[in-house]
Design a protein around this motif. Structure first.
Motif, short mmCIF file in Angstrom:
data_model
loop_
_atom_site.label_atom_id
_atom_site.label_comp_id
_atom_site.label_asym_id
_atom_site.label_seq_id
_atom_site.Cartn_x
_atom_site.Cartn_y
_atom_site.Cartn_z
N GLY A 225 77.46 52.12 75.21
CA GLY A 225 76.22 51.92 75.91
C GLY A 225 75.97 51.34 74.37
N ALA A 226 74.34 51.42 73.85
CA ALA A 226 73.46 50.64 73.06
C ALA A 226 74.66 50.95 71.90
CB ALA A 226 72.51 51.75 72.91
N ALA A 227 75.72 52.74 71.59
CA ALA A 227 75.72 52.54 69.97
C ALA A 227 76.91 52.18 70.30
CB ALA A 227 75.84 54.18 70.04
N ASP B 106 83.84 52.50 80.05
CA ASP B 106 82.69 53.44 80.16
C ASP B 106 82.74 53.48 81.73
OD1 ASP B 106 79.75 53.46 78.84
OD2 ASP B 106 80.13 53.66 81.36
N HIS B 107 82.55 54.21 82.50
CA HIS B 107 82.84 54.96 84.22
C HIS B 107 81.82 53.99 84.72
CE1 HIS B 107 79.99 59.12 83.55
NE2 HIS B 107 79.74 57.66 83.18
N SER C 139 65.12 50.78 80.32
CA SER C 139 64.40 51.26 79.21
C SER C 139 62.81 49.85 79.08
CB SER C 139 64.75 50.99 77.73
OG SER C 139 65.26 49.70 76.95
N GLY C 140 62.33 50.76 78.61
CA GLY C 140 60.57 50.65 78.36
C GLY C 140 60.07 49.45 79.26
N ASN D 99 61.93 48.60 74.52
CA ASN D 99 61.71 48.76 73.60
C ASN D 99 62.31 49.13 73.05
OD1 ASN D 99 59.59 51.97 72.26
ND2 ASN D 99 59.62 49.84 71.49
N THR E 258 77.00 62.06 81.17
CA THR E 258 77.99 63.67 81.23
C THR E 258 77.53 64.05 79.49
OG1 THR E 258 80.36 62.09 80.44
CG2 THR E 258 79.29 62.20 82.50
N GLU F 4 64.11 61.52 78.30
CA GLU F 4 64.63 60.38 77.55
C GLU F 4 65.85 60.20 76.65
OE1 GLU F 4 62.52 57.71 76.32
OE2 GLU F 4 61.25 56.94 78.32
N GLU G 202 73.73 58.88 70.22
CA GLU G 202 73.02 60.00 71.09
C GLU G 202 74.01 61.48 71.33
OE1 GLU G 202 70.00 59.34 74.50
OE2 GLU G 202 70.42 61.56 74.57
N GLY H 100 61.57 53.33 70.30
CA GLY H 100 61.68 52.56 69.96
C GLY H 100 62.55 53.01 69.51
N PHE I 162 67.24 54.19 69.97
CA PHE I 162 67.53 52.75 70.24
C PHE I 162 68.15 52.04 68.73
CE2 PHE I 162 66.20 51.64 74.76
CZ PHE I 162 67.24 51.68 74.81
#
Ligand code: FDA
Length: 389
Positions: free
Chosen positions: A11-13, A29-30, A41-42, A47, A170, A333, A362, A372, A375
């Protein structure tokens, strides 16, 4: 198979971390594609940060934990990165930056950065057993039906929170963190619409009004949207992060505090105008009709004394509502709470107890406001871990 760093979650991180980690890095990643939440997003334009990012825009049990990463990899650093990839953007409102184009531009940028860094990406890969012998992690992976045993010196937990299970969210990071002795705080859906059991707002579903919404002494002034099941819109999503079940929230439908004076002035010149007609010049007419019986909004402006106008505007400014619940992880979110930060280095995101274990994004107990900020936390924490690996 041996790698130096294994990152769970593209994901983002996770992608940001891989972009800054050494070349011998594997990201798994699954899902079928990386960065699915970035993609949606956004409203499809991502965003990706907020110009006003500051520590006060984040919640977590330790209000200082996120400061280090956010100050060392800032919104300006991410804006520079976006510019280097020729992605143009605009500020929509309140410092929120969106792509001029589409969110996949951000995903492609991160994939390109990962490729440059030499990281490998395995999709449709399920994570099985994990063990640690004091210096290395051994992780069983199932990649499209084939079992792999990967040994890594560093293991990065970047599988996010529990919001939107239909998109593959998950609690894996929480389970692994617990396995290695890290506590996980209570978690709950945040940035989420609030609901009422009686569908009281169904008749005005779709109506939106600017308001200041207060939950637990924290206020947000933005739009409120009335829905079939309750309340939504940015002001409500923001307040939901501060709201707990059983508590009331307060809606101030006159956030500029100008209505009382306006009604008094109008009474002098437009005394024969119906009170509801005048109110509908300042609030959505359907909302005024909805409120009219409870607030006894009858008569003309000239019929209203100062005391009565004050009573009406006070009621509009202090509308107390007790939601029965929220829409839950299905639409939230973000997840509020996560892996407790007390045993994580705020500088490197590494476990203080298990060398080589890193936790980012997250999954950690750091939750941003709408706009924003989440992210930016993913970028900053991913960068902090990636550059420390
Ligand atoms: P993220 O959820 O992005 O990535 C986790 C990855 O781990 C996923 O790719 C997932 O498939 C994978 N994974 C999970 N469990 C796994 C398992 N068991 N095995 C293998 N892989 C697993 N924020 C913001 O700042 N601006 C915005 O515009 C928006 N908009 C937005 C819209 C919607 C609809 C949602 C749901 C969320 C947002 N957000 C947002 C929040 C933002 O998307 C979120 O905070 C970040 O994506 C978090 O990044 P992470 O990398 O930590 O988790």
């Amino acid at each position: 198979m041996n790698v130096t760093t294994l990152i769970l979650g593209a994901g983002a991180a996770g992608m940001m971390c891989a972009a800054h980690a050494g070349p011998d890095t594997l990201v798994v990643d699954h899902a079928k594609a990386p960065g699915e939440k970035i993609r949606i997003s956004g409203g499809g334009r991502c965003n990706f940060t907020n110009l006003h990012t500051a520590p006060a825009n984040f919640l977590g049990q330790n209000p200082h934990f996120h400061k280090s990463a956010l100050s060392r990899y800032t919104q300006w650093d991410f804006i520079d990165l976006v510019a280097r990839h020729s992605i143009t953007w605009h500020e929509k409102t309140l410092g929120q930056l969106f792509c001029d184009g589409k969110s996949p531009q951000i995903i492609q940028m991160l994939r390109d950065e990962m490729t440059t860094a030499g990281a490998d990406l395995w999709l449709q890969t399920n994570v099985g057993e994990i063990s640690h012998d004091g210096t290395h992690f051994t992780v069983t992976l199932d990649r499209e039906g084939t079992r792999h045993c990967v040994t890594a010196r560093n293991l990065v937990l970047a599988t996010g929170g529990k919001s939107i299970p239909a998109m593959g969210a998950t609690g894996l990071a929480y389970d692994i963190a617990r396995q290695f002795g890290h506590a996980v705080t209570d978690t709950r859906p945040a940035l989420v619409p609030l609901t009422f059991s009686d569908q009281r707002f169904a008749p005005i579903s779709g109506v939106a009004a600017p308001a200041r919404v207060t939950a637990n002494d924290t206020s947000f002034t933005e739009a409120v949207l009335f829905t079939h099941r309750g309340l939504s819109g940015p002001a409500i999503l923001q307040a939901s992060s501060y709201w707990h079940e059983g508590e009331a929230i307060t809606l101030d439908l006159d956030p500029n505090a100008s209505l009382y004076d306006t009604l008094r002035t109008q009474r002098q010149t437009e005394g024969r105008r119906a009170l509801t007609t005048e109110l509908a010049r300042h609030l959505p007419a359907r909302l005024v009709d909805h409120l009219a019986p409870a607030l006894a909004l009858t008569g003309n402006l000239a019929d209203q004394s100062d005391a009565r106008l004050s009573q009406i505007t006070d009621a509009l400014r202090q509308w107390q509502l007790k939601p029965t619940g929220s829409e839950g992880y299905r639409t939230a979110e973000v997840t509020l709470g996560g892996i407790a930060t007390d045993r994580i280095s705020s500088k490197t995101m590494q476990s203080r107890d298990v060398p080589g274990l890193y936790m980012i994004g997250e999954a950690v107990d750091v939750t941003g406001w709408l706009g924003g900020y989440n992210f930016q936390w993913a970028w900053s924490s991913g960068w902090a871990a990636g550059t420390a690996l």
